[in-house]
Design a protein around this motif. Structure first.
Motif, PDB file in Angstrom:
ATOM      1  N   PHE A   7      42.848 -37.981  61.273  1.00 35.08           N
ATOM      2  CA  PHE A   7      42.518 -37.005  60.108  1.00 35.08           C
ATOM      3  C   PHE A   7      41.492 -38.731  59.023  1.00 35.08           C
ATOM      4  CE2 PHE A   7      46.241 -38.223  57.454  1.00 35.08           C
ATOM      5  CZ  PHE A   7      45.735 -39.275  56.483  1.00 35.08           C
ATOM      6  N   LYS A   8      40.788 -37.932  59.188  1.00 35.40           N
ATOM      7  CA  LYS A   8      39.346 -39.251  58.896  1.00 35.40           C
ATOM      8  C   LYS A   8      38.863 -40.017  57.128  1.00 35.40           C
ATOM      9  CE  LYS A   8      34.560 -37.145  59.566  1.00 35.40           C
ATOM     10  NZ  LYS A   8      33.593 -36.846  60.698  1.00 35.40           N
ATOM     11  N   MET A   9      37.798 -40.421  57.160  1.00 40.54           N
ATOM     12  CA  MET A   9      38.213 -40.448  55.529  1.00 40.54           C
ATOM     13  C   MET A   9      36.898 -41.728  54.984  1.00 40.54           C
ATOM     14  SD  MET A   9      42.279 -40.868  54.001  1.00 40.54           S
ATOM     15  CE  MET A   9      42.466 -42.222  54.861  1.00 40.54           C
ATOM     16  N   LYS A  10      36.629 -41.680  54.153  1.00 43.24           N
ATOM     17  CA  LYS A  10      35.058 -42.436  54.366  1.00 43.24           C
ATOM     18  C   LYS A  10      35.616 -43.887  52.516  1.00 43.24           C
ATOM     19  CE  LYS A  10      30.505 -43.766  54.682  1.00 43.24           C
ATOM     20  NZ  LYS A  10      29.431 -42.902  55.082  1.00 43.24           N
ATOM     21  N   LEU A  11      35.294 -45.029  53.602  1.00 44.88           N
ATOM     22  CA  LEU A  11      35.349 -45.718  52.819  1.00 44.88           C
ATOM     23  C   LEU A  11      34.267 -46.568  51.782  1.00 44.88           C
ATOM     24  CD1 LEU A  11      37.106 -48.849  51.592  1.00 44.88           C
ATOM     25  CD2 LEU A  11      36.949 -50.208  53.717  1.00 44.88           C
ATOM     26  N   LYS A  12      34.167 -46.454  50.699  1.00 48.58           N
ATOM     27  CA  LYS A  12      32.839 -47.495  50.078  1.00 48.58           C
ATOM     28  C   LYS A  12      32.787 -48.616  50.631  1.00 48.58           C
ATOM     29  CE  LYS A  12      33.618 -44.224  46.040  1.00 48.58           C
ATOM     30  NZ  LYS A  12      33.638 -44.539  44.380  1.00 48.58           N
ATOM     31  N   ARG A  75      49.541 -39.271  42.576  1.00 49.96           N
ATOM     32  CA  ARG A  75      48.082 -39.143  41.540  1.00 49.96           C
ATOM     33  C   ARG A  75      48.383 -40.146  41.344  1.00 49.96           C
ATOM     34  NH1 ARG A  75      45.786 -34.575  40.964  1.00 49.96           N
ATOM     35  NH2 ARG A  75      46.220 -32.576  41.706  1.00 49.96           N
ATOM     36  N   LYS A  76      49.212 -40.761  41.138  1.00 49.73           N
ATOM     37  CA  LYS A  76      48.688 -42.749  40.744  1.00 49.73           C
ATOM     38  C   LYS A  76      48.106 -43.771  41.676  1.00 49.73           C
ATOM     39  CE  LYS A  76      51.032 -46.395  39.026  1.00 49.73           C
ATOM     40  NZ  LYS A  76      52.366 -46.963  38.110  1.00 49.73           N
ATOM     41  N   TRP A  77      48.751 -43.021  43.548  1.00 45.98           N
ATOM     42  CA  TRP A  77      47.674 -44.110  44.482  1.00 45.98           C
ATOM     43  C   TRP A  77      46.539 -43.811  44.853  1.00 45.98           C
ATOM     44  CZ3 TRP A  77      48.579 -48.565  47.070  1.00 45.98           C
ATOM     45  CH2 TRP A  77      48.200 -48.584  47.804  1.00 45.98           C
ATOM     46  N   TRP A  78      46.284 -42.216  44.218  1.00 41.55           N
ATOM     47  CA  TRP A  78      44.572 -41.444  44.721  1.00 41.55           C
ATOM     48  C   TRP A  78      44.155 -42.673  43.616  1.00 41.55           C
ATOM     49  CZ3 TRP A  78      45.811 -35.583  44.485  1.00 41.55           C
ATOM     50  CH2 TRP A  78      46.184 -35.629  46.505  1.00 41.55           C
ATOM     51  N   HIS A  79      44.416 -42.334  42.263  1.00 38.44           N
ATOM     52  CA  HIS A  79      43.330 -43.065  40.976  1.00 38.44           C
ATOM     53  C   HIS A  79      43.093 -44.657  40.935  1.00 38.44           C
ATOM     54  CE1 HIS A  79      41.965 -43.936  37.409  1.00 38.44           C
ATOM     55  NE2 HIS A  79      42.390 -44.647  36.982  1.00 38.44           N
ATOM     56  N   TYR A  80      44.322 -45.170  41.439  1.00 40.13           N
ATOM     57  CA  TYR A  80      43.829 -46.743  42.402  1.00 40.13           C
ATOM     58  C   TYR A  80      43.180 -46.871  43.257  1.00 40.13           C
ATOM     59  CZ  TYR A  80      46.381 -51.287  43.566  1.00 40.13           C
ATOM     60  OH  TYR A  80      46.525 -52.682  43.782  1.00 40.13           O
ATOM     61  N   MET A  81      43.303 -46.192  44.627  1.00 35.33           N
ATOM     62  CA  MET A  81      42.305 -46.005  45.559  1.00 35.33           C
ATOM     63  C   MET A  81      41.124 -46.120  44.653  1.00 35.33           C
ATOM     64  SD  MET A  81      43.620 -48.037  47.353  1.00 35.33           S
ATOM     65  CE  MET A  81      43.102 -48.133  48.718  1.00 35.33           C
ATOM     66  N   ASN A  88      37.577 -36.778  46.299  1.00 38.17           N
ATOM     67  CA  ASN A  88      37.357 -35.581  45.727  1.00 38.17           C
ATOM     68  C   ASN A  88      37.451 -35.823  43.749  1.00 38.17           C
ATOM     69  OD1 ASN A  88      37.255 -33.998  47.631  1.00 38.17           O
ATOM     70  ND2 ASN A  88      38.968 -34.609  48.002  1.00 38.17           N
ATOM     71  N   PRO A  89      36.899 -33.819  42.942  1.00 36.39           N
ATOM     72  CA  PRO A  89      37.408 -34.663  41.971  1.00 36.39           C
ATOM     73  C   PRO A  89      38.306 -34.870  41.060  1.00 36.39           C
ATOM     74  CG  PRO A  89      35.777 -32.175  42.252  1.00 36.39           C
ATOM     75  CD  PRO A  89      36.116 -33.082  43.541  1.00 36.39           C
ATOM     76  N   ASP A  90      39.341 -34.447  42.125  1.00 44.30           N
ATOM     77  CA  ASP A  90      40.632 -35.055  41.369  1.00 44.30           C
ATOM     78  C   ASP A  90      41.631 -35.854  41.917  1.00 44.30           C
ATOM     79  OD1 ASP A  90      41.151 -34.323  44.378  1.00 44.30           O
ATOM     80  OD2 ASP A  90      42.811 -32.934  43.696  1.00 44.30           O
ATOM     81  N   GLU A  91      40.407 -37.136  42.610  1.00 44.00           N
ATOM     82  CA  GLU A  91      40.358 -38.428  43.097  1.00 44.00           C
ATOM     83  C   GLU A  91      41.325 -38.403  44.098  1.00 44.00           C
ATOM     84  OE1 GLU A  91      40.245 -41.415  39.340  1.00 44.00           O
ATOM     85  OE2 GLU A  91      41.886 -40.122  39.310  1.00 44.00           O
ATOM     86  N   SER A  92      41.660 -37.318  44.793  1.00 43.26           N
ATOM     87  CA  SER A  92      42.681 -37.307  46.189  1.00 43.26           C
ATOM     88  C   SER A  92      41.214 -37.488  47.235  1.00 43.26           C
ATOM     89  CB  SER A  92      42.818 -36.637  46.903  1.00 43.26           C
ATOM     90  OG  SER A  92      41.984 -34.883  47.073  1.00 43.26           O
ATOM     91  N   PRO A  93      41.412 -38.051  48.385  1.00 45.78           N
ATOM     92  CA  PRO A  93      41.364 -38.742  48.812  1.00 45.78           C
ATOM     93  C   PRO A  93      39.900 -38.154  49.599  1.00 45.78           C
ATOM     94  CG  PRO A  93      42.539 -40.342  49.550  1.00 45.78           C
ATOM     95  CD  PRO A  93      43.138 -38.871  48.329  1.00 45.78           C
TER      96      PRO A  93
END
Length: 105
Positions: A7-12, A75-81, A88-93
């Motif tokens: 899968f792919k994600m996007k880094l700022k 969820r804690k990791w998502w918030h951290y990253m 997404n709105p729930d902070e998931s990548p």
């Protein structure tokens, strides 16, 4: 049967080194959760031209990280990253599954 998931994600922009640093210090409880859920090999690559993160996981039958979003440590990791990645709105990548087009065993 084991399978490979990509899968792919996007880094700022400008977040490469911080992203790398945080993953070098991946929390032991998150590592344990991934392994308990069948992830036994996990790579993330960066295309610096586009800031696309390309992830590949080898997982045991029925395993993977994509279904762990209800776990508190995830969820804690998502918030951290979240400050480093498109989320997404729930902070998931924002994660886009990729279709396998070729495999040379």
């Amino acid at each position: 049967m084991d399978k490979t998931i990509a899968f792919k994600m996007k880094l700022k922009p400008g977040k490469k080194e911080e992203y790398r640093r945080r993953h070098k210090e991946l929390w032991p409880e998150l590592t344990a959760l991934l392994k308990e859920n069948g992830v036994y090999d996990y790579y993330i690559f960066l295309d610096e031209e586009t800031n696309i993160l390309f992830a590949v996981q080898k997982v045991r039958e029925g395993g993977g990280s994509q279904s762990l979003g209800d776990m508190p440590v995830v969820r804690k990791w998502w918030h951290y990253m979240a400050e480093l990645m498109e989320v997404n709105p729930d902070e998931s990548p924002v994660s886009v599954p990729l279709e396998e087009m070729f495999h040379l065993p």
